[in-house]
Scaffold this motif. Sequence first.
Motif, PDB file in Angstrom:
ATOM      1  N   CYS A  85      -3.962  -1.720   0.475  1.00  0.00           N
ATOM      2  CA  CYS A  85      -3.511  -3.035   0.256  1.00  0.00           C
ATOM      3  C   CYS A  85      -2.038  -3.285   0.072  1.00  0.00           C
ATOM      4  CB  CYS A  85      -3.896  -3.630  -1.269  1.00  0.00           C
ATOM      5  SG  CYS A  85      -5.687  -4.398  -1.396  1.00  0.00           S
TER       6      CYS A  85
ATOM      7  N   ALA B 182      -9.220  -5.886   1.848  1.00  0.00           N
ATOM      8  CA  ALA B 182      -7.694  -5.356   1.761  1.00  0.00           C
ATOM      9  C   ALA B 182      -6.990  -5.972   3.041  1.00  0.00           C
ATOM     10  CB  ALA B 182      -7.643  -3.685   2.230  1.00  0.00           C
TER      11      ALA B 182
ATOM     12  N   SER C  66      -4.191  -8.542   1.819  1.00  0.00           N
ATOM     13  CA  SER C  66      -2.862  -8.259   2.216  1.00  0.00           C
ATOM     14  C   SER C  66      -1.950  -9.066   3.168  1.00  0.00           C
ATOM     15  CB  SER C  66      -2.984  -6.635   2.866  1.00  0.00           C
ATOM     16  OG  SER C  66      -3.443  -5.804   1.979  1.00  0.00           O
TER      17      SER C  66
ATOM     18  N   GLU D 181      -8.631 -10.054  -6.264  1.00  0.00           N
ATOM     19  CA  GLU D 181      -9.344  -8.830  -5.927  1.00  0.00           C
ATOM     20  C   GLU D 181     -10.518  -8.136  -6.866  1.00  0.00           C
ATOM     21  OE1 GLU D 181      -4.772  -8.494  -5.001  1.00  0.00           O
ATOM     22  OE2 GLU D 181      -6.050  -9.125  -6.895  1.00  0.00           O
TER      23      GLU D 181
END
Length: 415
Positions: free
Chosen positions: A236, A310, A314, A321
């Motif tokens: 990430c 991710a 990101s 998360e």
Amino acid sequence: MQLRPKLIALVALMAVAVGCSVAFFLWSLEAVTRVRFENPWLLWFLPVAGMGVVWLYHRHGGDSEGGNNLILDRLHDPGGGVPRRMAPLVLFGTLVTHLFGGSAGREGTAVQMGGSIASAVARQFRLDAAQLPALLMAGVAAGFGAVFGTPLAGAVFAVEVVMIGRPKLRALPVCLLASYLGDWTCRAWGVGHAHYHIDGVAGPLGAGYLDLGMVGKVALAAVAFGLVGWLFAAVCHWLSAGLKRWIPNPVWRPAVGGVGVIVLFLIVGRADYLGLGVWSPDPAAVTLASLFESPGSHPWAWLWKLAFTAVTVSSGFKGGEVTPLFFIGAALGSALAGLLGAPPELFAGLGMVAVFAGASNTPVASTLMGIELFGLGYALPIALACGVAFLCSGHAGIYPSQRFALKKPFWRRPR
């Protein structure tokens, strides 16, 4: 810290407001998830939806873009507090992410709403600067405890996540009050939580699971849980930094991330790794619940969920998360159980909380969450798994604004 009547009253008021907000959020999240399942074509608009949310943040969000890390920064240095606009923005942004199929969680939304509401209450009632961090931590506790239905873990998470190795125990009483009251308020609105079960309890606190052979298996699996927690955080951070370097305009980053999610979906050919991952109308889908019901049948599910999540978080999509980490951990635990000849449901449960412990650097809160979710009969294996995973996960957790008062063995101390 003195528990003055004014502070107690403000914590109670704030916790009720956070509990109501989380109840509305969970109800809305369930609704948009159903809409997405009924209209799978919505996934094709994920890039555009992400661009719209990031534009809204960029134009009107101010400091709200900092998300969970802004909350942690304000706990270290209260400064100007947390913007009031953070709560509605993160609520809207998260619902958009899930409506269009982004793979994200929900704890970030609850924590940010809690911090935003707590900061607004502090401003309205002119709380002095010395007590503001306690109210902010109570807001985090109320949001976390309410969104997962784990109030004890929520309170401990709030005091543990700020400074690793040096929890803010002076704030624990107000965090306990806020977390339990927030959870109670959320439940009072009729909002339920998913339940996961491990069949069979061996001895008090799960001691029967900890013969010498099983201790080795749990510890070995916990090393893998910690390394995967580290891997998730590292991927990430790498993706986020790369996208910022390659795409200076933040509005275009979720467009690239959204396309990435669509490409992953086309490669897999299934919608199992989109959205929250807790349930699906397709009985053959891989979900968090199915990982307990059909253990060992999807050995690479953890890696696919890691990749989907991710790319999503990101590139600027909102949510969190933690629930994807639950999925990743349960899938990894289920796969490892088959390799190690261990009870699959037990290892799915251990992985669910231990990967979170490693990625968030909160082993005590994760242990308590496991006990609240699965029962006191599994306390010892849960504690062992979370502790080892924490030690093996490095210092680069999912919250970059965390500070460390200790150094993990075999890992370089963070700068």
